[in-house]
Design an enzyme around this catalytic site. Structure first.
Site, PDB file in Angstrom:
ATOM      1  CB  SER A 277      -0.867  -4.129   7.723  1.00  0.00           C
ATOM      2  OG  SER A 277      -1.907  -3.201   7.543  1.00  0.00           O
TER       3      SER A 277
ATOM      4  CB  CYS B  22       0.665  -6.967  13.835  1.00  0.00           C
ATOM      5  SG  CYS B  22       1.728  -5.542  13.601  1.00  0.00           S
TER       6      CYS B  22
ATOM      7  CE1 TYR C 145       0.197  -5.681  -1.735  1.00  0.00           C
ATOM      8  CE2 TYR C 145      -1.048  -3.806  -0.904  1.00  0.00           C
ATOM      9  CZ  TYR C 145      -0.436  -5.032  -0.693  1.00  0.00           C
ATOM     10  OH  TYR C 145      -0.489  -5.616   0.543  1.00  0.00           O
TER      11      TYR C 145
ATOM     12  NE  ARG D 123      -2.436  -1.335   3.485  1.00  0.00           N
ATOM     13  CZ  ARG D 123      -1.874  -0.619   4.443  1.00  0.00           C
ATOM     14  NH1 ARG D 123      -1.854   0.702   4.372  1.00  0.00           N
ATOM     15  NH2 ARG D 123      -1.328  -1.205   5.495  1.00  0.00           N
TER      16      ARG D 123
ATOM     17  CG  ASP E  67      -7.737  -7.149   6.886  1.00  0.00           C
ATOM     18  OD1 ASP E  67      -6.842  -6.860   7.713  1.00  0.00           O
ATOM     19  OD2 ASP E  67      -7.914  -6.504   5.835  1.00  0.00           O
TER      20      ASP E  67
ATOM     21  CG  HIS F  81      -7.204  -3.021  10.081  1.00  0.00           C
ATOM     22  ND1 HIS F  81      -5.901  -2.588  10.159  1.00  0.00           N
ATOM     23  CD2 HIS F  81      -7.186  -4.030   9.197  1.00  0.00           C
ATOM     24  CE1 HIS F  81      -5.142  -3.297   9.365  1.00  0.00           C
ATOM     25  NE2 HIS F  81      -5.895  -4.184   8.767  1.00  0.00           N
TER      26      HIS F  81
ATOM     27  NE  ARG G 135      -0.054  -8.665   1.995  1.00  0.00           N
ATOM     28  CZ  ARG G 135      -0.827  -8.046   2.885  1.00  0.00           C
ATOM     29  NH1 ARG G 135      -1.998  -8.539   3.233  1.00  0.00           N
ATOM     30  NH2 ARG G 135      -0.427  -6.931   3.457  1.00  0.00           N
TER      31      ARG G 135
END
Ligand code: OXD
Ligand code: MN
Length: 589
Positions: free
Chosen positions: A252, A254, A201, A73, A277, A230, A373
């Site tokens: 993100s 973690c 992305y 991102r 998420d 989130h 990913r």
């Protein structure tokens, strides 16, 4: 007569000038066709869009390599456009709406020449949920079309749901020429529009995810009285078959995905997965908080995912229920034609790195990109919750807020009450990861893990959280967690992963009023004897260190929190200022 969606698509086709417009029906046959076409199409940095992997060992798996400059991102190029800058707040980049529209129109002119414009009708949320939102995205990338089919509920039926009007969230996406200087992710929350140019992305291109389900939806939630967060949503089932649901906010990369499906170190507990998420949450008629997962898939970080860290994700990836599973920027085992990343197992003898170059094991570089990913259906997951499609959502008993902190923050702290919990969420800091472009390991305040995703001024967001608590008869308890504290040698003290159930058990015991807690200036921490540490093999003295609050070490932290809050000026709720003053005072005492 043309419908609202048709008129909008015609207008976009005139602007982007694609070779053809293709309306996706969301079928598996269509996904097959797109992947087969993508295996022939050499488009991105001289790689094919899709590359077939070993189907016997990795069913329905395909590799995608992105443009090398387009791997995370790009927060510096992400804008939230409200009429006034103050409405976007210091947490967002802002541009006046007319200027942003003019810029995006200029960049979009003819940007799809020679390409296909895919039209993707989809829903975020279980189809018959009152929270479900109908959306349409256009894109010029088949990888995005196939990914959206995994991550959302996509299909022609959504067009019927929308009908002839224009009550749908709009997403416009084109990769343009991948030029990082002409890359913008623009949000217009007041009209439910996202316009993204120059990046393929996931977080910048799968517009149903961060752009809509967090930035646009958080603003909708502010207006309509609910929360878009989130957060993981998970159930914890005890030996008697009773399930307690919790949500957990973490920045993100973690460990949210690992937490969402953890294999419990305590055999009396089992985890079921609702989402990894994003959570949309609102108060039910019974005065409790309910959560739904708007997504239908996982877009997870590959490195660090393996049988010892997240066996249920490996099983999810190897399951063959849903076609297909995509791997982006992972390494390739050249002998077995299989995906590989650091943490999956020992490196095979011959590997190509994430850009397809031969990889030398002696080199210091990673073979897989640190933000590589997988994109895989939620319905592949062996721990999927039976409540995943419940339109009402699941009742939430506890909210966890985590960060990656190598020092200072205890393993778990319970807030004194809801307003203190909001203060804890708001002051949370975390060390940055590879999920966003920029430095890794730098401490930044990331309230509720929403700093990059809140679609309006975070001062108003904190007030909104305060107000939500007042709507609930039985609000969830709020806890801060930190799995990442290190000792004097820099080694993690807490083993994490499946052993995190020991912390979750204490949280459940608190929720159900079974154990007491010790008061500290920053909140309530466990009496160590209340933790189930059987078989862990860590001396009690070391565990006790995980709950130490040393006032002298908090000086810098207090200063940093104050500086962060000051950025929001008078928009910081008075309750948060009061909690700050109280904490400062008792740390000094
Ligand atoms: C994600 C992120 O992809 O937070 O979920 O970056
Ligand atoms: Mn995320």
């Amino acid at each position: 007569m043309a419908t609202g969606v048709e008129r909008w698509v015609e207008e976009l086709a005139r602007l982007f000038e694609p070779k053809r417009v293709y309306w996706c029906d969301g079928s598996e046959a269509e996904a097959h066709r797109l992947i087969e076409a993508g295996m022939l199409e050499e488009k991105i940095a001289h790689h094919n869009v899709f590359y077939e992997l070993n189907q016997r060992n990795w069913p329905k798996a395909y590799l995608h390599r992105s443009h090398p400059t387009d791997v995370a991102r790009t927060e510096q190029l992400t804008f939230v456009c409200h009429p006034e800058q103050d409405q976007a707040g210091p947490n967002n980049n802002w541009m006046p709406i007319p200027k942003a529209k003019a810029l995006m129109t200029k960049l979009s002119k003819g940007a799809m020449r020679g390409r296909t414009m895919y039209v993707l009708p989809y829903v975020m949320g279980p189809l018959d949920s009152p929270y479900a939102k109908a959306c349409v995205q256009v894109t010029d990338v088949s990888y995005v079309a196939v990914s959206m089919r995994i991550m959302t509920r996509l299909g022609s039926h959504v067009l019927k749901k929308i009908g002839s009007g224009d009550n749908f969230v709009k997403g416009i996406h084109s990769v343009g020429d991948f030029d990082p200087n002409r890359r913008y992710i623009m949000h217009f929350p007041r009209e439910g529009l996202v316009w993204s140019i120059g990046s393929g992305y996931g977080g910048n291109a799968l517009l149903g995810k961060k752009c809509f389900s967090l930035r646009i939806a958080s603003y909708l939630g502010l207006r309509q009285g609910w929360l878009a967060e989130h957060m993981v949503i998970m159930g914890i089932e005890d030996i008697k078959g009773h399930t307690t649901y919790i949500t957990a906010a973490m920045p993100s990369a973690c460990g949210k995905t690992n937490l969402a499906m953890l294999e419990s170190a305590l055999p009396e507990y089992k985890v079921t997965t609702v989402g990894d998420d994003i959570a949309w949450m609102g108060t039910g008629l019974d005065g409790r908080l309910y959560a739904i997962n708007p997504e239908a898939g996982f877009f997870g970080v590959a490195p660090g995912t393996g049988m010892s860290t997240n066996p249920n994700m490996v099983r999810t990836l190897k399951a063959s229920n849903f076609y297909p599973t995509l791997y982006t920027n992972v390494a390739l085992d050249l002998d077995r034609n299989e995906p590989w990343w650091e943490g999956l197992g020992p490196p095979p003898p011959r590997l190509a790195d994430w850009q397809g170059r031969p990889w030398d094991p002696a080199s210091k570089t990673k073979a897989a990109h640190p933000n590589s990913r997988f994109t895989v259906s939620l319905y592949n997951c062996p721990t999927i919750s039976p409540e995943v499609d419940n339109p009402k959502g699941v009742p939430v008993s506890a909210i966890l807020i985590g960060g990656r902190r190598s020092h200072l923050m205890p393993l778990v702290v319970e807030a004194f009450d809801w307003t203190h919990g909001v203060f804890i969420g708001a002051r949370t800091g975390s060390e940055t990861t590879a999920a966003a472009a920029g430095a890794v390991g730098a401490l930044r305040r990331d309230p509720f893990a929403m700093l990059p995703f809140c679609g309006y001024n975070m001062g108003d967001y904190f007030r909104h959280w305060m107000n939500q608590g007042a709507l609930m008869r039985t609000p969830p308890k709020i806890f801060a967690v930190n799995w990442f504290r290190v000792d004097e040698n820099g080694t993690f003290v807490w083993p994490g992963f499946g052993d995190n159930m020991r912390v979750l058990k204490w949280i459940l015991d608190r929720v159900h009023g079974r154990v007491g807690a010790r008061e500290t200036p920053i909140g309530l921490v466990p009496h160590v004897e209340d933790l189930n540490l059987d078989g862990l093999g860590i001396p009690c003295s070391k565990i006790e260190k995980l709950f130490e609050v040393r006032p002298a070490e908090w000086k810098g932290e207090l200063k940093d929190i104050r500086k962060f809050f000051d950025r929001f000026g008078r928009q910081i709720p008075y309750e948060m200022r009061n909690h700050y003053d109280k904490m400062e005072k008792s740390l000094k005492a």
